[in-house]
Design a protein around this motif. Structure first.
Motif, PDB file in Angstrom:
ATOM      1  N   GLN A   2       0.837  -1.193   0.000  1.00 22.16           N
ATOM      2  CA  GLN A   2       0.000   0.000   0.000  1.00 22.16           C
ATOM      3  C   GLN A   2       0.879   1.253   0.000  1.00 22.16           C
ATOM      4  N   ILE A   3       0.815   1.990  -1.101  1.00 19.97           N
ATOM      5  CA  ILE A   3       1.541   3.258  -1.209  1.00 19.97           C
ATOM      6  C   ILE A   3       0.529   4.329  -1.577  1.00 19.97           C
ATOM      7  N   ASN A   4       0.488   5.410  -0.816  1.00 24.57           N
ATOM      8  CA  ASN A   4      -0.598   6.382  -0.960  1.00 24.57           C
ATOM      9  C   ASN A   4      -0.203   7.683  -1.639  1.00 24.57           C
ATOM     10  N   GLU A   8       5.902   9.132  -1.225  1.00 20.98           N
ATOM     11  CA  GLU A   8       6.123   7.854  -0.550  1.00 20.98           C
ATOM     12  C   GLU A   8       6.693   6.825  -1.523  1.00 20.98           C
ATOM     13  N   PHE A   9       6.120   6.763  -2.725  1.00 26.88           N
ATOM     14  CA  PHE A   9       6.632   5.826  -3.715  1.00 26.88           C
ATOM     15  C   PHE A   9       8.087   6.135  -4.066  1.00 26.88           C
ATOM     16  N   LEU A  10       8.368   7.394  -4.377  1.00 21.90           N
ATOM     17  CA  LEU A  10       9.707   7.768  -4.826  1.00 21.90           C
ATOM     18  C   LEU A  10      10.748   7.560  -3.731  1.00 21.90           C
ATOM     19  N   ALA A  92      -1.300   2.617  -8.082  1.00 19.28           N
ATOM     20  CA  ALA A  92      -1.740   1.221  -8.128  1.00 19.28           C
ATOM     21  C   ALA A  92      -1.393   0.597  -9.475  1.00 19.28           C
ATOM     22  N   SER A  93      -1.564   1.382 -10.542  1.00 25.94           N
ATOM     23  CA  SER A  93      -1.185   0.896 -11.869  1.00 25.94           C
ATOM     24  C   SER A  93       0.313   0.671 -11.948  1.00 25.94           C
ATOM     25  N   LEU A  94       1.075   1.550 -11.302  1.00 24.72           N
ATOM     26  CA  LEU A  94       2.531   1.439 -11.324  1.00 24.72           C
ATOM     27  C   LEU A  94       2.996   0.200 -10.562  1.00 24.72           C
ATOM     28  N   VAL A  95       2.447   0.004  -9.374  1.00 27.57           N
ATOM     29  CA  VAL A  95       2.835  -1.151  -8.561  1.00 27.57           C
ATOM     30  C   VAL A  95       2.429  -2.449  -9.255  1.00 27.57           C
ATOM     31  N   GLU A  96       1.309  -2.409  -9.974  1.00 29.21           N
ATOM     32  CA  GLU A  96       0.888  -3.595 -10.720  1.00 29.21           C
ATOM     33  C   GLU A  96       1.931  -3.969 -11.768  1.00 29.21           C
ATOM     34  N   ALA A 104      12.807  -1.391  -9.763  1.00 30.60           N
ATOM     35  CA  ALA A 104      13.100  -2.092 -11.014  1.00 30.60           C
ATOM     36  C   ALA A 104      12.884  -1.156 -12.201  1.00 30.60           C
ATOM     37  N   PRO A 105      13.699  -1.279 -13.234  1.00 29.80           N
ATOM     38  CA  PRO A 105      13.510  -0.436 -14.425  1.00 29.80           C
ATOM     39  C   PRO A 105      12.236  -0.818 -15.165  1.00 29.80           C
TER      40      PRO A 105
END
Length: 344
Positions: A2-4, A8-10, A92-96, A104-105
């Protein structure tokens, strides 16, 4: 996982990153400011059509020469706050695509899938060139092959074919003007000899970059010369004024704008001010003059322009506190009354 938030993701991906606004013009957005925006502690500072138009650039320490770039168009609510639901959808699309390996690249296919989400956009060629020119300076990467051609043209424009110039080279010239005095002096000296199309392209690039005083004065003087002409070229006036947009507001520029609103209140000028030089309208008298000219000469676009003005955080309090100012013209009062009655 879960990344909101984007931050946070970066951060979790272990990247370095830079954020830029690409809505009205190219502007860097500090990471600390974006954190506050994501936390709804402040509205987005430069909304356009109730959206934030973000360029997100990130890289691993060993891939600084090949950063990943997203162009995100994120909706804002009626208070100008970021719609975090849109960010969560994109992430969510990115984590998918990435799974658990956030660092990962991305493959070309994965990049294309992300580009098909409803919150991405393709910048104009002018903004894209300005963005890459600024990013190259930030990351200290070499300029494009077009840069040398632009330099050669500035040295001797009469001996060079301007039609062979690349837009990216001109963007890189504009991006370097504030830190290379010799380059800015060369531009000022050769300006009268440049092809009209090159002048136009340079003005469009300069509006995204901070300018040294000599270049800003060149454009201000060019505006004065235009006003002395028997037939005023409204589009060129707007182009020259926009070229100074990335510089801080100044009494000289505000006086020039005041003169233009009286002498040549064209639609090009009206749109230029709301789109590029809204910071000058934080002067109360200039704002009132602007609203009066907008209502008197361009009533057909009054509502759309006013909505852009009032959703700009730097202008909203000043506008709302002056809705009944005695210096508002009858036309402006009538336009405001119709606007509010239709929205109630």
């Amino acid at each position: 996982m879960q990344i909101n938030t984007l931050s946070e993701f970066l951060t979790q991906a272990g990247t370095e990153f830079r954020l830029y606004d690409l809505g009205r013009r190219l502007q860097p957005l500090a990471s600390a400011d974006f954190l506050a925006i994501e936390a709804h502690q402040r509205p987005y500072p430069w909304p356009l059509q109730r959206h934030a138009w973000l360029a997100v650039c990130y890289w691993q320490s060993h891939t600084v020469n090949q950063p990943y770039i997203w162009f995100l168009k994120l909706p804002l609510d009626e208070r100008g706050l970021l719609n975090n639901g849109a960010i969560k959808y994109f992430l969510a699309s990115l984590v998918e695509q990435l799974g658990q390996e956030l660092s990962a690249p991305l493959t070309q296919e994965q990049q294309q899938k992300l580009a098909q989400t409803p919150f991405t956009f393709a910048p104009s060629q002018e903004k894209l060139a300005a963005f890459h020119a600024r990013l190259g300076l930030t990351l200290k990467t070499p300029p494009s092959p077009y840069y040398q051609g632009a330099l050669n043209y500035l040295v001797n424009p009469s001996q060079q074919d301007w039609q062979q110039l690349g837009l990216q080279g001109l963007a890189e010239v504009a991006a370097r003007l504030h830190q290379e005095p010799a380059l800015s002096q060369q531009l000022v000296a050769q300006w009268p000899h440049l092809a009209a199309a090159v002048q136009t392209a340079l003005c469009q690039q300069c509006e995204h970059q901070p300018l040294p005083r000599a270049v800003e004065e060149l454009f201000m003087n060019e505006i004065s010369h235009q006003l002395e002409r028997q037939e005023i070229d409204d589009e060129r006036l707007s182009l020259l004024l926009r070229a100074c947009a990335a510089n801080p507001t100044s009494p000289q520029r505000q006086q020039k704008i005041a003169t233009l609103l009286k002498v040549a209140p064209s639609q090009a000028l009206i749109l230029c001010l709301v789109a590029r030089l809204w910071q000058d309208l934080t002067d109360e008298m200039l704002l009132l003059s602007y609203l009066n000219q907008l209502a008197q000469h361009h009533g057909d676009i009054f509502n759309s322009v006013f909505n852009e003005l009032v959703t700009t955080p730097a202008l909203r309090p000043l506008i709302l506190s002056n809705l009944h100012h005695p210096q508002l013209s009858v036309a402006a009062q009538r336009a405001l009354g119709q606007l509010f009655s239709s929205s109630s």
